[in-house]
Design a protein around this motif. Structure first.
Motif, PDB file in Angstrom:
ATOM      1  N   VAL A  92    -118.070 -15.060 -71.235  1.00  0.00           N
ATOM      2  CA  VAL A  92    -117.899 -13.930 -70.327  1.00  0.00           C
ATOM      3  C   VAL A  92    -117.635 -14.528 -68.957  1.00  0.00           C
ATOM      4  CG1 VAL A  92    -118.922 -11.886 -69.321  1.00  0.00           C
ATOM      5  CG2 VAL A  92    -119.530 -12.556 -71.639  1.00  0.00           C
ATOM      6  N   PHE A  93    -116.405 -14.334 -68.472  1.00  0.00           N
ATOM      7  CA  PHE A  93    -116.055 -14.896 -67.170  1.00  0.00           C
ATOM      8  C   PHE A  93    -116.766 -14.146 -66.065  1.00  0.00           C
ATOM      9  CE2 PHE A  93    -112.547 -16.669 -69.419  1.00  0.00           C
ATOM     10  CZ  PHE A  93    -112.128 -17.747 -68.658  1.00  0.00           C
ATOM     11  N   GLN A  94    -117.112 -14.889 -65.034  1.00  0.00           N
ATOM     12  CA  GLN A  94    -117.673 -14.255 -63.853  1.00  0.00           C
ATOM     13  C   GLN A  94    -116.665 -13.253 -63.291  1.00  0.00           C
ATOM     14  OE1 GLN A  94    -118.703 -17.156 -60.933  1.00  0.00           O
ATOM     15  NE2 GLN A  94    -120.154 -15.819 -59.897  1.00  0.00           N
ATOM     16  N   SER A  95    -115.386 -13.584 -63.421  1.00  0.00           N
ATOM     17  CA  SER A  95    -114.369 -12.676 -62.864  1.00  0.00           C
ATOM     18  C   SER A  95    -113.748 -11.787 -63.939  1.00  0.00           C
ATOM     19  CB  SER A  95    -113.291 -13.497 -62.177  1.00  0.00           C
ATOM     20  OG  SER A  95    -112.673 -14.323 -63.130  1.00  0.00           O
ATOM     21  N   TYR A  96    -114.402 -11.648 -65.070  1.00  0.00           N
ATOM     22  CA  TYR A  96    -114.000 -10.745 -66.169  1.00  0.00           C
ATOM     23  C   TYR A  96    -112.735 -11.178 -66.891  1.00  0.00           C
ATOM     24  CZ  TYR A  96    -116.932  -7.799 -63.180  1.00  0.00           C
ATOM     25  OH  TYR A  96    -117.905  -7.337 -62.368  1.00  0.00           O
ATOM     26  N   ALA A  97    -111.618 -11.327 -66.105  1.00  0.00           N
ATOM     27  CA  ALA A  97    -110.334 -11.690 -66.720  1.00  0.00           C
ATOM     28  C   ALA A  97    -110.017 -10.781 -67.911  1.00  0.00           C
ATOM     29  CB  ALA A  97    -110.311 -13.160 -67.140  1.00  0.00           C
ATOM     30  N   LEU A  98    -110.068  -9.494 -67.678  1.00  0.00           N
ATOM     31  CA  LEU A  98    -109.661  -8.557 -68.733  1.00  0.00           C
ATOM     32  C   LEU A  98    -108.142  -8.588 -68.854  1.00  0.00           C
ATOM     33  CD1 LEU A  98    -111.918  -5.523 -67.844  1.00  0.00           C
ATOM     34  CD2 LEU A  98    -112.371  -7.406 -69.408  1.00  0.00           C
ATOM     35  N   TYR A  99    -107.653  -8.265 -70.023  1.00  0.00           N
ATOM     36  CA  TYR A  99    -106.203  -8.176 -70.192  1.00  0.00           C
ATOM     37  C   TYR A  99    -105.735  -6.843 -69.627  1.00  0.00           C
ATOM     38  CZ  TYR A  99    -107.457 -11.780 -73.547  1.00  0.00           C
ATOM     39  OH  TYR A  99    -107.976 -12.893 -74.116  1.00  0.00           O
ATOM     40  N   ILE A 137    -119.981   2.226 -73.524  1.00  0.00           N
ATOM     41  CA  ILE A 137    -118.643   2.498 -73.014  1.00  0.00           C
ATOM     42  C   ILE A 137    -117.773   3.115 -74.097  1.00  0.00           C
ATOM     43  CG2 ILE A 137    -118.507   0.823 -71.124  1.00  0.00           C
ATOM     44  CD1 ILE A 137    -117.291  -1.140 -73.094  1.00  0.00           C
ATOM     45  N   GLU A 138    -118.420   3.767 -75.083  1.00  0.00           N
ATOM     46  CA  GLU A 138    -117.627   4.275 -76.191  1.00  0.00           C
ATOM     47  C   GLU A 138    -116.658   5.375 -75.768  1.00  0.00           C
ATOM     48  OE1 GLU A 138    -120.830   4.558 -75.726  1.00  0.00           O
ATOM     49  OE2 GLU A 138    -121.778   6.182 -76.841  1.00  0.00           O
ATOM     50  N   GLY A 139    -116.910   5.968 -74.596  1.00  0.00           N
ATOM     51  CA  GLY A 139    -116.006   7.019 -74.148  1.00  0.00           C
ATOM     52  C   GLY A 139    -114.787   6.490 -73.403  1.00  0.00           C
ATOM     53  N   LEU A 140    -114.747   5.204 -73.203  1.00  0.00           N
ATOM     54  CA  LEU A 140    -113.688   4.655 -72.347  1.00  0.00           C
ATOM     55  C   LEU A 140    -112.672   3.845 -73.126  1.00  0.00           C
ATOM     56  CD1 LEU A 140    -116.074   3.349 -69.543  1.00  0.00           C
ATOM     57  CD2 LEU A 140    -114.878   5.527 -69.617  1.00  0.00           C
ATOM     58  N   LEU A 141    -112.744   3.908 -74.461  1.00  0.00           N
ATOM     59  CA  LEU A 141    -111.945   2.985 -75.263  1.00  0.00           C
ATOM     60  C   LEU A 141    -110.446   3.084 -75.020  1.00  0.00           C
ATOM     61  CD1 LEU A 141    -113.862   2.943 -78.661  1.00  0.00           C
ATOM     62  CD2 LEU A 141    -113.716   1.178 -76.924  1.00  0.00           C
ATOM     63  N   GLU A 142    -109.997   4.272 -74.619  1.00  0.00           N
ATOM     64  CA  GLU A 142    -108.556   4.455 -74.454  1.00  0.00           C
ATOM     65  C   GLU A 142    -108.050   3.998 -73.093  1.00  0.00           C
ATOM     66  OE1 GLU A 142    -106.466   5.546 -76.870  1.00  0.00           O
ATOM     67  OE2 GLU A 142    -108.337   5.140 -77.945  1.00  0.00           O
ATOM     68  N   ARG A 143    -108.994   3.703 -72.188  1.00  0.00           N
ATOM     69  CA  ARG A 143    -108.564   3.406 -70.822  1.00  0.00           C
ATOM     70  C   ARG A 143    -108.081   1.977 -70.679  1.00  0.00           C
ATOM     71  NH1 ARG A 143    -112.520   6.195 -66.661  1.00  0.00           N
ATOM     72  NH2 ARG A 143    -112.707   8.223 -67.677  1.00  0.00           N
ATOM     73  N   LYS A 144    -107.294   1.762 -69.632  1.00  0.00           N
ATOM     74  CA  LYS A 144    -106.906   0.405 -69.257  1.00  0.00           C
ATOM     75  C   LYS A 144    -107.890  -0.086 -68.197  1.00  0.00           C
ATOM     76  CE  LYS A 144    -102.562   0.024 -71.071  1.00  0.00           C
ATOM     77  NZ  LYS A 144    -101.190   0.281 -70.625  1.00  0.00           N
ATOM     78  N   PRO A 145    -108.062  -1.382 -68.068  1.00  0.00           N
ATOM     79  CA  PRO A 145    -109.047  -1.902 -67.118  1.00  0.00           C
ATOM     80  C   PRO A 145    -108.918  -1.324 -65.702  1.00  0.00           C
ATOM     81  CG  PRO A 145    -108.232  -3.675 -68.469  1.00  0.00           C
ATOM     82  CD  PRO A 145    -107.463  -2.458 -68.872  1.00  0.00           C
ATOM     83  N   ALA A 146    -107.671  -1.064 -65.268  1.00  0.00           N
ATOM     84  CA  ALA A 146    -107.511  -0.579 -63.893  1.00  0.00           C
ATOM     85  C   ALA A 146    -108.185   0.767 -63.686  1.00  0.00           C
ATOM     86  CB  ALA A 146    -106.029  -0.475 -63.552  1.00  0.00           C
ATOM     87  N   GLU A 147    -108.464   1.473 -64.768  1.00  0.00           N
ATOM     88  CA  GLU A 147    -109.054   2.798 -64.617  1.00  0.00           C
ATOM     89  C   GLU A 147    -110.570   2.780 -64.788  1.00  0.00           C
ATOM     90  OE1 GLU A 147    -105.200   5.107 -66.527  1.00  0.00           O
ATOM     91  OE2 GLU A 147    -106.959   4.661 -67.726  1.00  0.00           O
TER      92      GLU A 147
END
Ligand SMILES: Nc1ncnc2c1ncn2[C@@H]1O[C@H](COP(=O)(O)OP(=O)(O)OP(=O)(O)O)[C@@H](O)[C@H]1O
Ligand SMILES: Nc1ncnc2c1ncn2[C@@H]1O[C@H](COP(=O)(O)OP(=O)(O)OP(=O)(O)O)[C@@H](O)[C@H]1O
Ligand SMILES: [Mg+2]
Ligand SMILES: [Mg+2]
Lengths: 366, 275, 400, 299, 366
Positions: A92-99, A137-147
């Motif tokens: 788990v990166f400190q800076s997340y680095a999500l795709y 976070i099961e309600g957020l599965l469709e979102r992109k990280p920016a949201e």
């Protein structure tokens, strides 16, 4: 899968920048047992993230060798280097680095799609769902990280790590952006997961509570050098040096420098700010090399407040802070240092004396 | 197989292919430029010398250096202006909210889809009426119009890769939009900006039809037109001269590409945001 | 533009431009009139675009222009050419057949031949001699016989050798070549009263001959219908790899250059003909005219006069190797003997391409079908029938 | 609600600034492209022949063009050419861009030479290729003869098949660098920590390429594709020099058809061809933008 | 400069995404006095960052109005909107948003170069140096963000905000990635700075301690709705509802649902897990609307452990955790909830009774 041990031998790391060499870690040796929950503690910039990067294979040490399980992950002398994706660690990166281009669902599922043994779409979905539920976070599965909000992103980052069962978990302040309650939940979940799966875990945190409650052992690093490795209670109770003493505990241990001398039949620690009477029982514990220049340590909660004259030193309380259930009293000293006292009740007066609980006094070489 | 090995094999193959692919015709061109006849492979009697180069550079009625100069001036000015215009426009389109932010780039793109032949007549009349025919302006203005779409779209896509948070930070730090563009977006999009600059520059450097129609002589004619004038009435081509001229003409572009390398930098946005 | 000097649009190589620059300077010395040269591209289509765009826009520039013979019909029909009759120009010294057929529109002289071209047959004197042919062929049949024979022999040492090279690529030059074949069979594109006769039997026979050269007898190279333009043909002949060549006069100059492998080994003559016809040579070349939109017509006329003067025409012939439009130049000392002398006869018998305003479109149709036929994709009869049909269509559109 | 929502979205000052940023670019485009283009469109409605009176004829020019077999042939060739060229350019462009994105010895050299084909003016490079393909003394036939392939020389521009591929070769050679330059700059902008994360997540070389590189480069790639397509659909210089549309008109693109009409004084019909070409380019671009999720990506 | 008040009236915010509308904040009204240090607390994803963005002008509310000082920053009804750079606020982004191409020095100096009143290079440098020293990053001024550790980056982000004197500080978890000791230092520095300059500050944090010690007032947000606004002691001591009660305090307050009834002359709270005797003194405080269904709250530190039978309920301790100076005892309940007790000593036995300190018992409607 059998949990893996992690062994670091004389690992050093420097960065070579345009402005020259920056030494970050020097001569780190650690031996982490299979299934252990190992916590790294240290001030900002001391090299914790770098250490995790070395173990995961994202960076290459300048010296030394690292073994994960019975495989050598990297050995500079022997020119061995295993690519990160072969080390089977989850980081788990400190800076997340999500795709950024993938939804939360896809982000979490990503490691599962890379497994050697392919698994079906359904079971991927099931695992992702389970993980998301665990992280709320099961309600957020469709979102992109920016949201997502900061804490939600952080949970996705955790999700991506825990969704599969690697040989090694590496977590870099995974809970720093979560609120206290959620953090407690997550902490319990992580601990549970780790114990259930018996996955060796190396965990960086700034949170006292996390370090104490999660860690089987704690390593304290300072300026790239390991200061102490031990069980939480050990590190807390018998810090190896003033640095560790001052670093662990919040508010930290009060460290009072001075010279130990006899005065009026009493052993006192004397410095510019005054003289601190050392309780008789504690005198026996003085094991410093140079009595002229040593450090006495006492935790804020191990000081009690009494009427002037009754305790080990008389002082004036400058500030009192309410931190919920307790009060912190600050006594400002001349050299812009201060003594902090933690008490359940608010001191009734500002002119007080402090009594040090003798069995909790520690002495250090500076 | 190890990832490293796979990578190395692929890279070696790629590098070989790239070299072969790009250089073969170019080397052929150089050989022709050095030889006294283009069929030297078959005749085997050609002499090799730099006579063609000397000829191209020395023959004053060729005006070769004038063409090079015109090309360079026209392409540079166009590329600079286009880069400025299109970065501003791309900034607006990719990072600001206003009605038309979808339709305007589409409109601009649409405008690049016309066969140039169909607008050259109008331009000729326009520049002739305004007395600008045969001046660099007569090429610079249409070139700007023709290349803005390319540059705008390229910049748009590069800008959209820069985290929006940085603009926000700029706004908070009291910077106006221009400052943000200048001090934050442009430096970060530098590889993109420079590559669009390069593409625009080269597009102008190579453009033929407009240059032919809107200029009259070596005061404004550009290199492609100049080179086209090498050809004789019945299609006689002085191959040696032509290739020598082309080889010389590619020197500024080699210089440009060396500069290009400097601006192709990895990971400019590293460390910007957490998330 | 800056409209203070006369502008003169001309195309060419650096050498040509240098010649015109010098001429302009001399002209200025003589008359005090400044002339600005507009350097146009070499490719004919590009030049045409350039001039047409200006004329369509009714621009005063260019004042004086050099035009391909193939455009004159269209330019004059559009009313863009100033009649030269008012400017006191003596046309008697020019090839009268050319002035009458190409430069006259509605009884007005609208241009003058600046330099002219006509198709020639180049042949290898040495080879004909070697294989016992005393004279170059008079008919196409004879040409193909000789070519077959000598090609076969020569191939023994030189596998790249060809009997006959000519221009067959899909471009204007093919139409010029075809006109010569057709005409020498008694055919042509238009009858005397301007009716298209493209699919006449004579034409079909001639086209069949052209196709046979490539596909049947194989005396012409297979890339004739793809690549072969003037230069491609010249190159083969130049390198000694062809027996006969159909080309314009310029090729002769090049073949005679120092270091040319065929220098002194070749001869020129009129093109052969089919038994029932007579030799025909397509007229090419460039003419000079004055724009109707010009605002300095007087000066323009002076300039036209100057560049078509005996002196300038002679210099042009000597320095650029172009063939003057004035007959009298051929009589001059410098040109009388040698190459130029021989050309005069050819030019006197040359025929222009149709001068209808829509010639360019007809040419396009012809290019397409002629090329297709010699490529062997269609039979000559079919191709020409289709061409005839399309040409009729075009005419219908424009005769309204 | 509707108007409120619109206000919601836009900020008047910001809108003003945005337009200020856009106006210079738009102005030039409108003055030097849009107006001439409208003129072209208007012109396409006329019988516009210099030596005949100008006459309004509605869409007759379009009908003429569409009814012409040459048009369909040119269209077919143009589309085929574009599809083939763009696919190959994208492939090689991506390959080379990826290569040049790596660090290795000699990268600087390769980065320089990759620009060469693009930097040489088309009219020159077309001639170079013509020389290479030349039947009589071209380089290719030299190799064919001397390396003993098949029997004898090959007429590279002779059959419509060979001419097509010759054109493709020259075009791909010439324009691949364009794609490389765009993609290379795009590749630089991909945050490295995503690759690192992916490595830790167990993704190998190809997986990383597929799931990160391709996805994140997509906006840039689409743009390279769009502009390559637009340019290919309007190809002119190269064909003009290399095959002149031959053999037998089999390699004549739409732009050349238009050019011929213009040079042959059929301005109305030439304009009609231009407009039709434009429409085709436009439609194809829209398809790209739809598949490229342009809206989503830029809003 | 005079400090500014901040006034939010009925502010709502929704995001319009491709998947539809996401409501984030609803009907927020706040009145923050000039010079106040105002803390926002709330679980992850509740809308704290969004609220800061609205105030700074980076986002526009869907409804409502916001005034900073006497200027209306945004008013949807009146269609007024002031650009962020005219609002003169400084924001520490949760995600830092450092300028990656600038050095630390340049990052911190950037806001100063945008001031209307130009200031000299020297004084910029001096200010940057001072700020860096305050944040203990003076040795990193030449580095670019990519060469910094997480905590160092965060400090640069803080530096960029505090280097100038805006009308309003907005800070979004500015200390989350710092170690405990540094955090304490920074906290003190920020408080000091804020008090010295009297700059109104809105501060988002997850750290209990930070909220309690820094905030003049605290607002607790949940699901985009304000739950309670008040002084730290108020929010801690008199939480307005079970949510606030459960959210503030670490470990959080124990919340026991049940029905209040009389049994054997004693008032008890009864639920599936058993009956809790409510101390007599506390019975008076019961002010719930429905006694059948209410919640009793008691903080872990307000429960004392005694021998079975002596206290208000007898329980079995399942887990004991040492958190440094104190111990947490977990009593697991049936519905996967638990009661936590905090005590200075480790319980001697697992079978104990719990005594609730009566004056700290709270009752809520659920
Ligand atoms: N652009 C967006 N589109 C849709 N939803 C969004 C967007 N940004 C934020 N949200 C949602 O709005 C809610 C509030 O987000 P916000 O960032 O304000 O939370 P927060 O209180 O700062 O949380 P944290 O403590 O985790 O940072 C979250 O649930 C988030 O998922
Ligand atoms: N690429 C780099 N070049 C130069 N120095 C670096 C680089 N990356 C990190 N450092 C330095 O190395 C040191 C250790 O960094 P690291 O990220 O490991 O710290 P950390 O212990 O994780 O700190 P934090 O708690 O703030 O995250 C820091 O002082 C940092 O400035
Ligand atoms: Mg770190
Ligand atoms: Mg947030």
């Amino acid at each position: 899968m059998k949990p893996s041990s992690v062994k670091l031998e004389n690992v050093s790391k420097s960065f070579f920048t345009l402005r020259g060499k920056v030494g970050v870690l020097s001569d780190i040796s650690l031996d982490i047992s299979p299934g252990e929950f190992f916590v790294l503690l240290g001030p900002s910039g001391c090299g914790k993230s770098t250490l995790l990067n070395l173990i995961s294979g994202l960076e290459k040490p300048t010296e030394g060798r690292i073994a994960i399980g019975d495989k050598i992950a990297v050995d500079i002398a022997q020119k061995i280097f295993t690519e990160p994706y072969k080390r089977d660690t989850a980081l788990v990166f400190q800076s997340y680095a999500l795709y950024p281009h993938m939804t939360v669902q896809e982000n979490i599922a990503f490691p599962l799609t890379n497994l050697k043994k392919k698994i079906s779409k359904n079971s991927i979905n099931a695992k992702v769902m389970e993980t998301a539920r665990l992280l709320q976070i099961e309600g957020l599965l469709e979102r992109k990280p920016a949201e997502l909000s900061g804490g939600q992103r952080q949970r996705v980052a955790i999700g991506r790590a825990i969704v599969r069962q690697p040989r090694l978990f590496l977590m870099d302040e995974p809970l720093s952006n979560l609120d206290a309650r959620l953090r407690m939940d997550m902490r319990a979940q992580l601990k549970d997961l780790q114990q259930r799966l018996q996955i060796t875990t190396i965990y960086v945190t700034h949170d006292q509570m996390e370090a104490m409650t999660l860690g089987d052992r704690i390593a304290v690093i300072h300026n790239g050098v390991i200061q102490q490795v031990g069980k939480p209670a050990e590190v807390y109770g018998q810090p190896a040096n003033p640095f560790v003493a001052g670093f662990i505990g919040s508010p930290p241990m009060n460290l009072i420098e001075g010279a130990i001398m006899e005065e009026n039949g009493k052993t006192v620690l004397k410095n510019k700010n005054g003289r601190y009477i050392i309780p008789r029982e504690a005198v026996l514990k003085i094991n410093v090399t140079n009595k002229e220049n040593c450090v006495m340590g006492i935790r804020p909660e191990n000081i009690s407040i009494g009427k002037p004259g009754e305790g080990n030193i008389d002082v004036v309380i400058n500030v009192v802070e309410n931190i919920g259930s307790e009060y912190l009293s600050y006594i400002f000293l001349k050299n812009s240092k201060h003594i902090i006292v933690k008490s359940a009740q608010k001191p009734t007066s500002n002119n007080v004396s402090l009594t040090f609980q003798h069995d909790n006094i520690l002495f250090f070489n500076p | 197989m190890k990832e490293k090995t796979v990578k190395r094999v692929l890279m070696t193959l790629g590098a070989g292919l790239l070299t072969f692919f790009t250089l073969l015709p170019f080397i052929w061109m150089l050989l022709v430029s050095l030889s006294s006849r283009p069929d030297f492979l078959f005749s085997g009697t050609a002499q090799f010398s730099i006579n063609n180069y000397i000829n191209v550079l020395n023959n004053s009625s060729l005006h070769f250096l004038d063409y090079v100069k015109n090309s360079f001036i026209i392409s540079s000015i166009t590329a600079i202006v286009v880069t400025c215009l299109s970065s501003c426009a791309a900034y607006a389109v990719s990072r600001m909210r206003f009605p038309g932010r979808i339709i305007i780039p589409l409109f601009v793109l649409t405008m690049s889809m016309f066969p140039p032949i169909s607008i050259v007549g109008y331009l000729y009349r326009f520049f002739s009426d305004t007395g600008m025919l045969n001046t660099p302006i007569a090429l610079i203005l249409p070139y700007i119009a023709l290349t803005v779409p390319l540059s705008l779209w390229i910049n748009m896509s590069y800008f959209s890769q820069i985290p929006l948070e940085l603009d926000k930070a700029g706004l908070i730090d009291g910077a106006g939009r221009i400052t943000i563009l200048r001090k934050i977006i442009l430096p970060l999009a530098l590889p993109g900006i420079f590559s669009s600059f390069l593409l625009v520059f080269i597009a102008c450097f190579n453009e033929f039809l407009f240059a032919l129609m809107l200029t009259i002589d070596y005061n404004a004619q550009t290199l492609p037109v100049g080179i086209a004038l090498f050809e004789g009435l019945h299609g006689e081509i002085p191959w040696g001269d032509l290739m020598a001229a082309s080889a010389i003409a590619s020197i500024p572009l080699v210089v440009l590409s060396l500069i290009f390398q400097k601006y192709i930098i990895q990971g400019l946005t590293a460390g910007a945001i957490k998330g | 533009g800056q409209k203070n000097n006369l502008s003169f649009i001309v195309g060419g190589t650096a050498k040509t431009f240098a010649f015109w620059e010098k001429t302009i300077k001399d002209f200025k010395e003589e008359t005090g009139i400044d002339v600005r040269m507009i350097r146009s591209a070499t490719q004919t289509e590009m030049r045409k675009q350039q001039i047409f765009i200006a004329l369509r826009g009714r621009k005063a520039d260019p004042d004086v222009m050099v035009m391909d013979i193939a455009w004159i019909g269209q330019l004059s029909a559009s009313g863009w050419l100033e009649s030269l009759n008012n400017y006191d120009i003596d046309t008697s010294a020019f090839f009268s057949n050319i002035v009458n057929l190409a430069d006259t529109y509605n009884n007005q002289i609208i241009g003058l031949p600046l330099f002219i071209d006509a198709g020639l047959l180049y042949y290898r004197k040495d080879l004909l001699e070697k294989y016992g042919y005393p004279d170059p062929p008079k008919t196409w049949g004879r040409l193909s016989e000789m070519a077959l024979h000598i090609q076969k022999e020569e191939r023994r040492n030189n596998p790249d050798f060809w009997g006959f090279v000519w221009q067959g690529a899909q471009y204007e030059g093919l139409v010029c070549n075809a006109l010569e074949f057709f005409g020498s069979a008694g055919g042509g594109f238009f009858s005397n009263d301007n009716i298209p006769i493209v699919d006449s039997d004579e034409n079909i026979q001639a086209l069949q001959f052209m196709a046979n050269c490539i596909n049947k007898e194989k005396i012409s190279p297979p890339n004739t219908y793809t690549d072969m333009k003037e230069e491609e043909a010249r190159f083969i002949f130049h390198n000694g790899n062809a027996l006969f060549q159909r080309n314009w006069p310029y090729a002769g100059n090049r073949h005679n250059e120092e270091g040319s492998p065929v220098k002194g080994l070749f001869g020129i003559t009129v093109l052969p003909h089919f038994p029932e016809g007579k030799s025909v040579s397509t007229l090419g070349g460039w003419h000079v005219g004055i724009s109707r939109h010009s605002d300095r017509k007087k000066d323009a006329a002076a300039f036209v006069k100057y560049i078509t003067s005996h002196e300038v025409q002679k210099d042009m012939a000597v320095e650029l190797g172009l063939n003057p439009g004035r007959v009298d130049v051929y009589e001059s000392e410098e040109l009388k003997s040698g190459f130029f002398g021989a050309l005069k006869e050819v030019f006197l018998a040359a025929v222009p391409r149709p001068t209808v305003p829509y010639y360019a479109q007809i040419s396009l149709v012809l290019q397409k079908y002629l090329n297709d036929a010699i490529a062997g994709n269609q039979s000559p009869g079919k191709a020409l029938k289709k061409a005839q049909g399309e040409i009729k269509e075009i005419i219908k559109t424009y005769e309204k | 609600m509707k108007s409120k929502q619109i206000f919601q979205q836009y900020e008047s000052r910001e809108v003003l600034t945005a337009y200020l940023f856009l106006i210079p670019a738009l102005f030039v485009i409108i003055a030097f492209v849009l107006i001439p283009v409208l003129g072209t469109f208007w012109g396409s409605l006329f019988r516009d022949v210099t030596y005949l009176p100008r006459k309004f004829i509605g869409i007759q020019n379009f009908l003429y063009v569409v009814g012409n077999a040459d048009f369909w042939r040119a269209l077919r060739f143009t589309l085929l050419f574009t599809v083939t060229a763009v696919i190959l350019e994208t492939f090689f462009g991506m390959l080379f861009a990826l290569l040049l994105n790596e660090t290795f010895k000699g990268r600087g050299f390769l980065r320089t030479i990759i620009l060469i084909p693009w930097a040489i003016p088309t009219i020159v490079s077309a001639k170079v290729w013509k020389l290479i393909f030349d039947y009589t003394y071209g380089m290719l036939n030299f190799f064919v003869v001397n390396l003993g392939f098949s029997g004898g020389k090959i007429n590279w521009l002779g059959s419509s098949f060979a001419a097509f591929w010759s054109l493709i070769t020259a075009e791909v050679w010439k324009t691949t660098p364009f794609v490389v330059i765009i993609l290379l700059a795009g590749l630089q902008a991909i945050p490295q920590d995503l690759y690192q994360q992916a490595k830790v997540d167990g993704a190998g070389l190809f997986k990383r390429f597929r799931t990160i590189t391709i996805k994140l480069i997509q906006p840039v790639l689409i743009i390279a594709l769009i502009f390559r397509t637009i340019d290919s659909l309007r190809i002119f210089d190269l064909v003009y020099v290399l095959t002149g549309g031959g053999p037998g008109g089999s390699t004549k693109p739409l732009s050349m058809l238009g050019f011929e009409m213009y040079t042959n004084d059929l301005f109305g019909k030439g304009s009609a061809v231009s407009i039709i070409t434009f429409c085709i380019v436009f439609l194809i671009t829209i398809v790209y933008l739809k598949t490229g999720k342009f809206r989503e990506r830029f809003s």
